[in-house]
Enzyme design. Structure first.
Site, mmCIF file in Angstrom:
data_model
loop_
_atom_site.group_PDB
_atom_site.id
_atom_site.type_symbol
_atom_site.label_atom_id
_atom_site.label_comp_id
_atom_site.label_asym_id
_atom_site.label_seq_id
_atom_site.Cartn_x
_atom_site.Cartn_y
_atom_site.Cartn_z
ATOM 1 N N ARG A 147 39.652 36.846 49.879
ATOM 2 C CA ARG A 147 40.377 35.764 49.230
ATOM 3 C C ARG A 147 39.795 34.429 49.704
ATOM 4 O O ARG A 147 39.191 34.333 50.768
ATOM 5 C CB ARG A 147 41.862 35.808 49.573
ATOM 6 N N LYS B 250 47.062 37.992 54.008
ATOM 7 C CA LYS B 250 48.451 37.602 53.788
ATOM 8 C C LYS B 250 49.343 38.213 54.857
ATOM 9 O O LYS B 250 49.122 39.338 55.288
ATOM 10 C CB LYS B 250 48.901 38.047 52.396
ATOM 11 N N HIS C 80 38.443 33.897 42.993
ATOM 12 C CA HIS C 80 39.215 35.066 42.580
ATOM 13 C C HIS C 80 38.464 35.904 41.560
ATOM 14 O O HIS C 80 38.650 37.121 41.486
ATOM 15 C CB HIS C 80 40.575 34.632 42.031
ATOM 16 N N ARG D 127 36.321 38.113 43.567
ATOM 17 C CA ARG D 127 37.161 39.170 44.163
ATOM 18 C C ARG D 127 37.466 40.249 43.123
ATOM 19 O O ARG D 127 37.392 41.444 43.399
ATOM 20 C CB ARG D 127 38.443 38.551 44.706
ATOM 21 N N HIS E 236 45.445 44.896 50.108
ATOM 22 C CA HIS E 236 46.692 44.980 49.343
ATOM 23 C C HIS E 236 47.722 45.807 50.106
ATOM 24 O O HIS E 236 47.410 46.891 50.604
ATOM 25 C CB HIS E 236 46.450 45.636 47.976
ATOM 26 N N TYR F 41 43.013 47.135 38.707
ATOM 27 C CA TYR F 41 41.557 47.212 38.608
ATOM 28 C C TYR F 41 41.073 48.524 37.993
ATOM 29 O O TYR F 41 39.863 48.758 37.924
ATOM 30 C CB TYR F 41 40.934 47.036 39.999
#
Length: 314
Positions: free
Chosen positions: A161, A185, A254, A257, A280, A289
């Site tokens: 990211r 995150k 992004h 990514r 994730h 995806y």
């Protein structure tokens, strides 16, 4: 009759600010959410506070499922997109869950509210051969070009990211190291792998950085002034690199990514491995995806299914 001033009517009730402040501290200190996530939650809750002021809500117990639905309806009528309504509802659910835990509410009034149907857009990706050919063609040697190429290679090689790459310090990268530890995150750390060409591009940048970084500057990627590159500057460098090299698409972090994830999944089929590489928390996030193009699916089917193989001419 003259209406009351809108500004006065839209102020949040007196009880509201302390409860929101407590929740934001909880997100920062206990959940360790990023400053961006905390700021987004604060904006959403302040908006709900203004609604509660207009609705004459005088105590937390007066916030029920009907209030939450009415708030979302008002936002929809104001032109908010479904994605924004989802975010509002998510912020409210988290806040109410905290208030129930702290025994300031008896129940979460948002659990019975259904979010509007959200159409998930497929991520825009770049053709792998086109991107690779463009990178191989870009052999200019000034410091700005070397920096741009290192950024593109690193984004595409790791699937990082923007916030993760922006936060990288030079001490995270040892000589000949083929992996990096990044903080994602929720301040969760994970290992990302460096491809050979990404490593070479980084080595070229490190040689330039030595003459460019300010004294004591820890950042891996620095500007011409010697300080850490801002996120906006990183995005601008990618955009300019794509335009300069005739890539023909709007290039942003992004998108790289998305391209990393899609190309990895197309060639490996290992959804859980891609989930780990992207950082994730939930597999459902990675499943977006799985949109392989039809030609690729047809080839996989023809090659793999015993009853689908086309008969070859003798």
């Amino acid at each position: 009759m003259k209406a009351a001033p809108a500004a006065a009517e839209s102020e949040a009730p007196a009880f509201f600010a302390p409860l929101v402040d407590d929740y934001l501290r909880y997100l920062r200190d206990e959940k360790r959410y990023s400053a961006h996530t905390v700021a987004a939650a604060e904006r959403d809750l302040r908006q709900f506070g203004r609604y509660c002021g207009l609705a004459r809500v005088a105590a937390p117990e007066q916030i029920d499922v009907h209030r939450v639905r009415d708030f979302l309806g008002a936002q929809r009528r104001a032109g908010r997109e479904p994605a924004s309504l989802h975010r509002y509802l998510s912020s409210l659910r988290g806040w109410f869950r905290f208030l129930v835990r702290e025994q300031r509410l008896s129940a979460n009034p948002a659990t019975q509210v259904r979010a509007p149907k959200l159409q998930r857009k497929l991520p825009a990706v770049i053709d792998a051969e086109t991107l690779s050919a463009t990178l191989d063609r870009d052999t200019t040697g000034d410091a700005a070009a070397i920096l741009a190429r290192a950024l593109v290679e690193l984004f595409y090689s790791t699937g990082m990211r923007l916030a993760e790459l922006h936060a990288l310090d030079v001490v995270a990268l040892d000589a000949r190291q083929q992996e990096l530890t990044v903080t994602g995150k929720g301040r969760k750390q994970r290992i990302v792998l460096l491809g050979g060409k990404a490593r070479a591009a980084l080595d070229a940048w490190l040689a330039c950085r030595a003459a460019q970084a300010g004294i004591g500057e820890p950042a891996l990627f620095v500007s011409s002034r010697g300080s850490r590159l801002s996120r906006a500057a990183i995005a601008r460098i990618l955009r300019d690199w794509a335009r300069r090299n005739g890539l023909g698409v709007h290039l942003h972090p992004h998108r790289l990514r998305h391209s990393f994830a899609t190309h990895m999944l197309e060639n490996s089929g290992d959804l859980r491995a891609v989930q780990e590489m992207l950082g994730h928390a939930h597999l459902s996030t990675t499943q977006i995806y799985t949109h392989l193009d039809w030609k690729h699916l047809a080839k996989v089917y023809d090659d793999a299914h015993p009853r689908a193989r086309r008969r070859r001419d003798p």
